[in-house]
Design a protein around this motif. Structure first.
Motif, PDB file in Angstrom:
ATOM      1  N   UNK A 173       0.716  -1.351   0.049  1.00 56.20           N
ATOM      2  CA  UNK A 173      -0.096  -0.056  -0.111  1.00 56.20           C
ATOM      3  C   UNK A 173       0.645   1.229  -0.119  1.00 56.20           C
ATOM      4  N   UNK A 174       2.131   1.207  -0.039  1.00 56.33           N
ATOM      5  CA  UNK A 174       2.930   2.296   0.145  1.00 56.33           C
ATOM      6  C   UNK A 174       3.763   2.648  -1.176  1.00 56.33           C
ATOM      7  N   UNK A 175       3.683   3.966  -1.724  1.00 59.04           N
ATOM      8  CA  UNK A 175       4.118   4.202  -2.695  1.00 59.04           C
ATOM      9  C   UNK A 175       5.356   5.204  -2.629  1.00 59.04           C
ATOM     10  N   UNK A 176       6.230   4.981  -3.770  1.00 56.81           N
ATOM     11  CA  UNK A 176       7.403   6.015  -3.808  1.00 56.81           C
ATOM     12  C   UNK A 176       7.558   6.731  -5.050  1.00 56.81           C
ATOM     13  N   UNK A 177       8.297   8.002  -5.115  1.00 58.45           N
ATOM     14  CA  UNK A 177       8.523   8.568  -6.175  1.00 58.45           C
ATOM     15  C   UNK A 177       9.423   7.523  -7.354  1.00 58.45           C
TER      16      UNK A 177
END
Length: 381
Positions: A173-177
């Motif tokens: 559920x955790x996105x980064x650039x």
């Protein structure tokens, strides 16, 4: 963080608000703005074995607002802004004790966060593009096809890749650039590449989205080639973490890398099969080998042409270091599922999984898990 007591109100508000927006959108000519999303509720019960018997209710609400610039003379420009909500309950962590998971919407952390926020430029007529922003890696790389029917997360992204990094790669559920590009080499052959923040979010605060890309953390690079034929599809990819600064905790991943691959065969319009595999370095990871396979039948019952029935297996082998810490030598998940669309985007999906050697603890007994998924998809095409 959303207060747990507000969950029923939050879900009700999300359902009614998005229903109204979707209805309004469908009542007029399609414009540059479109809205789509999904509400999913899983009831998961551990019937035997595992850590303990019991049931958990998992929930997921997602919404994307998409923009197509062609209506404003911005040909090939697209953008998207999304939100994601997940509840706090955990079936694998509390009941089953397995390594791969039994529901692909389980997070164990309640959070409301931005999701898939990006801008993209398309080139040519064959789907080439360049994308920048918060990007779900799994939507582009090792993306599931036939295997998307199943609830076990390993059928969405191979666990050898999903486990990597200090906080996982940039996936649900955790996105980064990220910067992602896709080039059409021919009508049926594509090459895609991406560079991602190797530490998306904050490992110490799993309910937070941290948009900072620290240069000391290095990079996560991914490269994939895919070919689609009339009755088959294959994809092969690799990933690697670059060297980070000695001032960064990410130096624990220096040199971590792996490979993954997928083969799908479309037997006919109603039957398809898949084989998926992954590898990762043994000295960095808990799982160094993965093999999954399955088959899906569409319209198995007369008069129910859109129903789907599938069976699949997911086998993960742990590393010596993981076994030293108490993990089982390997974990195998057998899954059988039946999904039935109802109407207006609603669907029900029954699911049974048998987990052999749940991987978190060698002493955990084989688990029998049953589940029911209710989902509502709205908007979109």
């Amino acid at each position: 963080m959303v207060d747990r007591r507000t969950l029923p109100a939050f879900l009700s508000l999300a359902v009614f608000a998005t229903a109204s927006l979707a209805q309004a959108q469908n009542s007029v000519e399609a414009g540059p703005i479109s809205i789509e999303g999904n509400v999913t509720i899983d009831v998961v019960s551990n019937l035997r074995g595992g850590i303990e018997k019991g049931s958990r209710t998992l929930n997921n609400v997602s919404m994307q607002v998409n923009y197509d610039g062609s209506s404003h003379g911005l040909r090939g420009i697209k953008a998207s802004i999304g939100l994601l909500y997940n509840g706090h309950e955990s079936a694998s962590g509390d009941l089953v004790g397995d390594l791969q998971g039994v529901s692909n919407i389980e997070t164990g952390t309640e959070a409301l966060r931005p999701y898939e926020v990006w801008i993209a430029k398309e080139f040519g007529e064959q789907g080439s593009y360049l994308k920048l922003g918060l990007v779900d890696l799994n939507g582009t790389f090792d993306a599931p096809g036939t295997s998307a029917l199943f609830l076990n997360p390993s059928h969405g992204i191979v666990p050898t890749f999903a486990q990597s990094g200090l906080n996982g790669p940039s996936i649900f559920p955790t996105l980064g650039l990220a910067i992602v590009g896709d080039v059409a080499l021919s009508a049926d052959l594509k090459l895609r590449a991406g560079v991602f923040d190797p530490v998306p979010g904050d490992p110490l605060r799993p309910d937070r989205t941290d948009l900072r890309w620290r240069k000391d953390d290095g990079l996560l690079s991914v490269l994939e080639i895919e070919q689609l034929g009339k009755s088959w599809r294959w994809a092969l990819g690799g990933w690697a973490y670059s060297q980070s600064s000695g001032n960064s905790l990410a130096d624990e991943q220096d040199g971590n890398s792996g490979l993954y691959g997928t083969v799908e065969y479309f037997v006919n319009d109603a039957t398809s099969a898949f084989l998926r595999a992954g590898t990762a370095k043994s000295d960095f990871n808990a799982v160094d080998r993965y093999l999954g396979a399955g088959i899906v039948w569409s319209g198995p019952l007369k008069g129910r042409s859109e129903d789907q029935f599938g069976i699949a297996v997911a086998h993960a082998r742990t590393t010596p270091a993981a076994r030293f810490l108490g993990f089982s030598e390997s974990e195998t998940n057998l899954e059988m599922t039946y999904a039935a669309p109802i109407r207006n985007g609603f669907s029900l999906q029954g699911n049974v999984q048998y987990v052999i050697n749940p991987g978190i603890d060698q002493s955990t007994k084989d688990a029998l898990v049953a589940g029911l998924r209710l989902s509502w998809a709205f908007g979109g095409d």
